[in-house]
Design a protein around this motif. Structure first.
Motif, short mmCIF file in Angstrom:
data_model
loop_
_atom_site.label_atom_id
_atom_site.label_comp_id
_atom_site.label_asym_id
_atom_site.label_seq_id
_atom_site.Cartn_x
_atom_site.Cartn_y
_atom_site.Cartn_z
N ASN A 180 81.31 -8.14 -23.31
CA ASN A 180 80.86 -7.24 -24.37
C ASN A 180 82.08 -6.97 -25.23
OD1 ASN A 180 79.62 -5.35 -26.03
ND2 ASN A 180 79.29 -3.83 -24.42
N GLN A 181 82.05 -7.45 -26.47
CA GLN A 181 83.19 -7.27 -27.37
C GLN A 181 83.01 -5.95 -28.12
OE1 GLN A 181 84.95 -9.60 -31.21
NE2 GLN A 181 84.60 -10.87 -29.40
N PHE A 182 84.06 -5.13 -28.14
CA PHE A 182 83.94 -3.77 -28.65
C PHE A 182 85.27 -3.35 -29.27
CE2 PHE A 182 82.06 0.50 -28.44
CZ PHE A 182 80.69 0.23 -28.32
N GLU A 183 85.23 -2.42 -30.22
CA GLU A 183 86.48 -1.86 -30.72
C GLU A 183 87.11 -1.01 -29.62
OE1 GLU A 183 88.18 1.45 -33.90
OE2 GLU A 183 86.23 0.49 -34.32
N LEU A 184 88.32 -1.40 -29.21
CA LEU A 184 89.00 -0.72 -28.11
C LEU A 184 90.48 -0.57 -28.44
CD1 LEU A 184 87.44 -2.70 -25.10
CD2 LEU A 184 86.85 -0.38 -25.80
N HIS A 185 90.96 0.64 -28.31
CA HIS A 185 92.37 0.97 -28.48
C HIS A 185 92.58 2.36 -27.89
CE1 HIS A 185 90.79 3.29 -31.85
NE2 HIS A 185 90.31 2.19 -32.39
N PRO A 186 93.80 2.87 -27.83
CA PRO A 186 94.02 4.15 -27.14
C PRO A 186 93.29 5.36 -27.73
CG PRO A 186 96.08 2.94 -27.28
CD PRO A 186 95.08 2.19 -28.11
N TRP A 187 92.78 5.25 -28.95
CA TRP A 187 92.01 6.35 -29.51
C TRP A 187 90.51 6.08 -29.42
CZ3 TRP A 187 94.36 9.22 -34.33
CH2 TRP A 187 95.64 9.67 -34.01
N SER A 188 90.14 5.02 -28.77
CA SER A 188 88.72 4.70 -28.52
C SER A 188 88.65 3.79 -27.30
CB SER A 188 88.10 4.01 -29.74
OG SER A 188 86.71 3.84 -29.57
N ASN A 189 88.79 4.39 -26.13
CA ASN A 189 88.93 3.62 -24.89
C ASN A 189 87.60 3.23 -24.24
OD1 ASN A 189 91.79 3.16 -24.11
ND2 ASN A 189 91.93 5.36 -24.44
N GLU A 190 86.53 3.96 -24.59
CA GLU A 190 85.19 3.64 -24.07
C GLU A 190 85.20 3.52 -22.54
OE1 GLU A 190 82.57 3.72 -25.89
OE2 GLU A 190 83.41 3.61 -27.93
N LEU A 191 85.72 4.53 -21.87
CA LEU A 191 85.87 4.47 -20.42
C LEU A 191 84.53 4.38 -19.69
CD1 LEU A 191 88.79 7.00 -19.83
CD2 LEU A 191 88.89 4.50 -19.99
N LYS A 192 83.52 5.08 -20.18
CA LYS A 192 82.21 5.01 -19.53
C LYS A 192 81.58 3.64 -19.71
CE LYS A 192 81.12 9.96 -19.77
NZ LYS A 192 80.19 10.99 -20.32
N LEU A 193 81.72 3.07 -20.91
CA LEU A 193 81.21 1.72 -21.16
C LEU A 193 81.95 0.71 -20.28
CD1 LEU A 193 79.44 -0.23 -22.87
CD2 LEU A 193 81.36 -0.37 -24.48
N LYS A 194 83.25 0.86 -20.16
CA LYS A 194 84.05 -0.05 -19.34
C LYS A 194 83.59 0.00 -17.88
CE LYS A 194 88.87 -1.26 -18.34
NZ LYS A 194 89.00 -1.02 -16.89
#
Length: 298
Positions: A180-194
């Motif tokens: 699943n390709q997603f915008e990810l960086h330290p200000w948008s980590n998406e921990l629940k999605l991960k």
């Protein structure tokens, strides 16, 4: 030692770092891809029909002189092709000059009018996006699976799918998404999605790992201080951060020096990975890609 590749849920290997080609200007992409493969050692190129530069990407792959079989090539099904998936793929294959893809993703979980006033971004008379609400993403996924069965793609996945939309795919999938390709960086980590994706054997891929031009992330004092601790650049820290937390990363550049530096990974201590993941807990949240589709996405 930080890993240089990951294994997908179908056993296929994918290089941990890929060259992103979004927003790369005409005339620059071919040389960037050629340099990345021939000089910098990349074996993973990430593109999309929507980027309108796949012809140049294909030329760059060819000009590198590296056999196609050694390069992991990704593209994405655009929103106006949800109801004609194989046609969309074949347009991409023709542009790239190859007869298969290593990975093909649904670019967004929303379909647009395939017969609208523009091939990529059809609009309604009021200027809003011409979204096709009759097309279900479950049906698009079933058509994606047929591409694997025909040998046109080795793996299939999704992009910009939140937990709810990912679950919709899993509920009908015979072939599970590999990424699943997603915008990810330290200000948008998406921990629940991960966590959700990992539980279901799906790897995350990080696009915009540095944010974007003039990104506030690059000026974050805590991140700058951490880069100094590792005696490295903020860019190398943020790219390495993703791989250290088990995420494939897709930095974009057309500058040779930056292309070369982006593939050089460092080990980051677990406590510092956690530190970078904790930014949103401190109120730092920002996304650089959030188009208005007129329907809920994120």
């Amino acid at each position: 030692m930080v890993q240089t590749s990951f294994t997908l849920n179908n056993g296929q290997k994918i290089p941990a770092v890929g060259l992103g080609t979004w927003q790369s200007a005409p005339g620059e992409v071919e040389h960037a891809v050629e340099y990345a493969i021939k000089e910098a050692g990349y074996r993973h190129i990430d593109g999309a029909f929507c980027y309108a530069n796949e012809g140049e990407v294909g030329q760059g792959v060819k000009a590198s002189g590296v056999p196609r079989s050694e390069i992991f090539l990704t593209s994405k099904l655009w929103c106006t092709y949800h109801s004609k998936v194989e046609e969309g793929l074949r347009e991409t294959l023709n542009e790239l000059g190859t007869d298969y893809l290593d990975l093909f993703l649904i670019h967004w979980p929303v379909a647009m009018n395939p017969n609208g006033n523009d091939k990529r971004f059809p609009t309604k008379p009021d200027g809003s996006r011409d979204v096709d609400l009759s097309r279900k993403i479950e049906d698009t996924w079933k058509d994606m699976e047929k591409l694997v069965e025909k040998g046109l793609v080795k793996s299939i996945g999704i992009s910009n799918f939140n937990i709810a939309n990912t679950q919709r795919i899993l509920d009908v999938a015979t072939i599970k998404p590999v990424v699943n390709q997603f915008e990810l960086h330290p200000w948008s980590n998406e921990l629940k999605l991960k966590e959700f994706c990992e539980k279901n054997g799906i790897l995350l891929q990080a696009y915009s790992p540095l944010g974007s031009t003039d990104s506030p992330i690059l000026k974050d004092p805590e991140i700058i201080k951490l880069a100094e601790k590792y005696n490295t650049s903020v860019g190398t820290l943020l790219i390495s951060f993703q791989v250290n937390r088990g995420v494939i990363v897709l930095p974009k550049s057309v500058t040779p020096a930056r292309i070369a530096s982006n593939i050089k990974l460092i080990d980051i201590a677990p406590e510092d990975v956690r530190l970078l993941e904790s930014n949103e807990e401190k109120g730092k949240h920002w996304k650089c890609v959030s188009p208005n589709w007129g329907v809920p996405i994120f």
